[in-house]
Structures are given as structure tokens and as C-alpha cells.
Design an enzyme around this catalytic site. Sequence first.
Site, PDB file in Angstrom:
ATOM      1  N   ASP A  44       2.309   2.948   2.515  1.00 19.53           N
ATOM      2  CA  ASP A  44       2.057   3.559   3.344  1.00 19.53           C
ATOM      3  C   ASP A  44       3.262   3.341   4.655  1.00 19.53           C
ATOM      4  OD1 ASP A  44       0.052   3.811   3.069  1.00 19.53           O
ATOM      5  OD2 ASP A  44      -1.343   2.695   5.078  1.00 19.53           O
TER       6      ASP A  44
ATOM      7  N   CYS B 127      -2.002  -2.811   8.652  1.00 15.10           N
ATOM      8  CA  CYS B 127      -1.840  -1.865   9.604  1.00 15.10           C
ATOM      9  C   CYS B 127      -0.726  -1.935  10.587  1.00 15.10           C
ATOM     10  CB  CYS B 127      -2.871  -1.304   9.589  1.00 15.10           C
ATOM     11  SG  CYS B 127      -4.176  -0.954   8.047  1.00 15.10           S
TER      12      CYS B 127
ATOM     13  N   CYS C 271       0.902  -1.759  -0.183  1.00 18.82           N
ATOM     14  CA  CYS C 271      -0.088  -0.198  -0.117  1.00 18.82           C
ATOM     15  C   CYS C 271       1.062   1.320   0.322  1.00 18.82           C
ATOM     16  CB  CYS C 271      -0.758   0.144   1.217  1.00 18.82           C
ATOM     17  SG  CYS C 271      -0.149   0.316   2.589  1.00 18.82           S
TER      18      CYS C 271
ATOM     19  N   CYS D 212      -2.958   5.558   5.503  1.00 18.36           N
ATOM     20  CA  CYS D 212      -4.663   5.355   6.161  1.00 18.36           C
ATOM     21  C   CYS D 212      -4.964   5.614   7.718  1.00 18.36           C
ATOM     22  CB  CYS D 212      -4.837   4.010   5.876  1.00 18.36           C
ATOM     23  SG  CYS D 212      -4.410   2.719   6.472  1.00 18.36           S
TER      24      CYS D 212
HETATM   25 FE1  FES Z   1      -1.893   0.012   4.386  1.00 14.79          FE
HETATM   26 FE2  FES Z   1      -2.577   1.050   6.246  1.00 14.79          FE
HETATM   27  S1  FES Z   1      -4.191   0.943   4.357  1.00 14.79           S
HETATM   28  S2  FES Z   1      -1.030   0.256   6.417  1.00 14.79           S
END
Ligand code: FES
Length: 106
Positions: free
Chosen positions: A13, A80, A11, A36
Site C-alpha cells: 500500500d 495501516c 502489503c 486497503c
Molecule cells: Fe497494508 Fe492496509 S493492508 S496499509
Amino acid sequence: DVVGIVQNAACGDVLQLYVNVEDGRIARAQFRTFGCAPAIAASSMLTEMIKGATLQQLHELKKEAVADALGGLSPMKMHCSVLAVDAVKAVLRNYADQTEIPNETT
Ligand code: FES
């Protein structure tokens, strides 16, 4: 004293975890997260959970504990909490490198 920076490859992040260590315990923890809302919540909860923790307790921290402290995460957002635990592992690795203390996570 120590920084751990991790990124989820899927993702994108990013979590940057900053800690101060005093007498083998986390005296202070701060974060900067690009991602997110659950990742930011997990990062914030993580800093609360690790304050005062020993380095040994950090080694034992599990993603489920972070998710449970948040009241649960959906299966799609469980990664996450993995980001938070990965940041702790990065801090432990970097702390071990800085202090030449054997790293128990490797
Ligand atoms: Fe990847 Fe939250 S969507 S850490």
C-alpha cells in the site's frame, strides 16, 4: 509545499501526503492512497487531524492516535495507521530538507 510518499513493504500500500505549511502550521493537507480501506480511512483521518497542527505536534503524532480517531483498528490492520504516521515523518524530513530546519525525527 511538501510531499511525503511512503509504502508498506509487506502489503504494498502507498500513501502520498501533500501539505501546505503557513507560519509553522499545516494549513492544508490532502492525500492519495493506493491500498486497503483502513489505509484510505487512516489517510483521510490523518489529513483532518493534522490541519492546523504545528510541526512540533506532527513530530508527536502516534499511530494509536490515528487508530483511536477511527474508532479502533484490528491488530491485523494496525499497520495501516503506521503508514499514516510514516507519511507524516516523510513530510517532516522533506520539509526539513527544503527549509534546512533541523529534523527532530532522525
Ligand atoms: Fe497494508 Fe492496509 S493492508 S496499509
